[in-house]
Scaffold this motif. Sequence first.
Motif, mmCIF file in Angstrom:
data_model
loop_
_atom_site.group_PDB
_atom_site.id
_atom_site.type_symbol
_atom_site.label_atom_id
_atom_site.label_comp_id
_atom_site.label_asym_id
_atom_site.label_seq_id
_atom_site.Cartn_x
_atom_site.Cartn_y
_atom_site.Cartn_z
ATOM 1 N N PHE A 186 -9.950 -3.526 -10.150
ATOM 2 C CA PHE A 186 -9.934 -2.646 -9.120
ATOM 3 C C PHE A 186 -8.825 -2.848 -8.033
ATOM 4 C CE2 PHE A 186 -14.328 -3.780 -10.497
ATOM 5 C CZ PHE A 186 -14.806 -2.556 -10.442
ATOM 6 N N ALA A 187 -8.362 -4.001 -7.683
ATOM 7 C CA ALA A 187 -7.091 -4.248 -7.175
ATOM 8 C C ALA A 187 -5.780 -3.550 -7.723
ATOM 9 C CB ALA A 187 -6.647 -5.809 -6.730
ATOM 10 N N GLY A 188 -5.692 -3.406 -9.036
ATOM 11 C CA GLY A 188 -4.564 -2.872 -9.690
ATOM 12 C C GLY A 188 -4.786 -1.384 -9.467
ATOM 13 N N PHE A 189 -5.849 -0.886 -9.678
ATOM 14 C CA PHE A 189 -5.990 0.682 -9.433
ATOM 15 C C PHE A 189 -5.577 0.941 -8.067
ATOM 16 C CE2 PHE A 189 -7.729 4.713 -8.469
ATOM 17 C CZ PHE A 189 -7.731 5.303 -9.532
ATOM 18 N N ALA A 190 -6.085 0.114 -7.158
ATOM 19 C CA ALA A 190 -5.763 0.562 -5.487
ATOM 20 C C ALA A 190 -4.329 0.430 -5.350
ATOM 21 C CB ALA A 190 -6.435 -0.411 -4.872
ATOM 22 N N ILE A 191 -3.727 -0.482 -6.175
ATOM 23 C CA ILE A 191 -2.162 -0.793 -5.803
ATOM 24 C C ILE A 191 -1.468 0.373 -6.288
ATOM 25 C CG2 ILE A 191 -0.097 -2.146 -6.557
ATOM 26 C CD1 ILE A 191 -1.921 -4.408 -6.417
ATOM 27 N N GLY A 192 -1.892 0.744 -7.775
ATOM 28 C CA GLY A 192 -1.176 2.351 -8.136
ATOM 29 C C GLY A 192 -1.710 3.214 -7.442
ATOM 30 N N ALA A 193 -2.466 3.358 -6.723
ATOM 31 C CA ALA A 193 -2.711 4.539 -5.891
ATOM 32 C C ALA A 193 -1.854 4.621 -4.699
ATOM 33 C CB ALA A 193 -4.387 4.543 -5.671
ATOM 34 N N GLY A 194 -1.189 3.913 -4.545
ATOM 35 C CA GLY A 194 -0.010 3.993 -3.464
ATOM 36 C C GLY A 194 1.302 4.122 -4.195
ATOM 37 N N ILE A 195 1.278 4.332 -5.342
ATOM 38 C CA ILE A 195 2.541 4.582 -6.068
ATOM 39 C C ILE A 195 2.723 6.096 -6.324
ATOM 40 C CG2 ILE A 195 4.258 4.032 -7.908
ATOM 41 C CD1 ILE A 195 2.930 1.456 -7.957
ATOM 42 N N ASP A 196 3.998 6.557 -6.010
ATOM 43 C CA ASP A 196 4.178 8.036 -6.400
ATOM 44 C C ASP A 196 5.402 8.279 -7.410
ATOM 45 O OD1 ASP A 196 4.700 10.670 -6.570
ATOM 46 O OD2 ASP A 196 4.522 11.081 -4.347
ATOM 47 N N PHE A 197 5.347 8.596 -8.519
ATOM 48 C CA PHE A 197 6.387 8.699 -9.404
ATOM 49 C C PHE A 197 7.511 9.544 -8.930
ATOM 50 C CE2 PHE A 197 3.188 7.533 -12.880
ATOM 51 C CZ PHE A 197 3.577 6.204 -12.924
ATOM 52 N N GLY A 198 7.335 10.500 -8.104
ATOM 53 C CA GLY A 198 8.231 11.488 -7.475
ATOM 54 C C GLY A 198 9.221 10.646 -6.567
ATOM 55 N N GLU A 199 9.017 9.236 -6.499
ATOM 56 C CA GLU A 199 10.282 8.432 -5.949
ATOM 57 C C GLU A 199 11.347 8.160 -6.687
ATOM 58 O OE1 GLU A 199 10.104 7.852 -2.710
ATOM 59 O OE2 GLU A 199 8.160 8.233 -2.251
#
Length: 347
Positions: A186-199
């Motif tokens: 669950f923590a892993g998904f939430a961390i990923g939800a803050g990452i944008d590949f557009g960066e």
Amino acid sequence: MVVPLFLGAMINTFSPGILEIGSFTTALFKEGTTVLIALFFISVGSQINFKTALPSIEKGAVLMLSKFGVAVAVGLCVAFLTPDGNLWGLLPLAVIAAMSNSSGSLFVALTSQFGSKTDKGSISVLSVNDGPFLTMIALGAAGLADFPLMTLLAAIFPMILGFLLGNLSEIARNFLAPGEKLIIPFAGFAIGAGIDFGELLRSGLIGVLLGLMTLVFSGTATILAVYLWHRIRRHPKSTRNVVAGAAESAVAGNAIATPAAIAAIDPALQAIQAEATAQIATAVVVTTFITPFLVAYVARKQKKFGVAPAAEDALFEGKLEKQSEPATEDSPTTHLSPDRELAVERD
């Protein structure tokens, strides 16, 4: 850890609205990182035995100082040894901010899966490099800001609380133990939800270079530092676990906010704030996905040499004894007392 993180980043990049519908969905999957990591800290703290508290502090200090030292060295080299004060557009501010901040959430998740109890406990010290404080020192701006003592206390209090609960009550320790594994996806998904590949597109190869530099320089320095710590303390060969060093090779997501915090104190840096932020954000994406594979590789490699995190735990808990004479390459490095052999097998 990696699969939920990747899914969260994919959804956040291509269809972020799915995670922003509100209520419990948004609270858990989009905004739940802080709460989930706090719960994770309580669970981790509850599993730290009083006997392993000092080694955890020592290891955390070794990791923090080595990571910070490399960040300052590389950043100053870029600033003073390159023609324009930057390396192909890579800014010293971005270098120091990225390389001196470690991803605490990723660190505890990876050390929980691959490391020892002292690895997980060392996060209490590593919280010091969580934010712009060390970057301010490295840039000579420490005199313009107060040491965020209350912020640091707030960051490590959940682990302290878990430590107290686990050592005061065996029932509490057993109750909280499953939380270490349950919370990770669950923590892993939430961390990923803050990452944008557009960066990756915003800063291009420069941000990728910063991420790879962090992995190589920080990862090498922290792994060697932990190994030297084991050697100096004359720990048996089978207990020289360096997983924590590999887990410290990532860039923290909150490092993205460091240029803005620094620019607020020193307006002269506002002109490069946006560019530095984009470079750091890309480095976060790169290291977040590569570091878990690096940790897994190091864990497998050291296992082939007979090094095990469980042996390190046994040493600090008094179940594994040091030899009185220095160990050689051909001689055994550890031995179990007869009355403790069965306990270690159970562990």
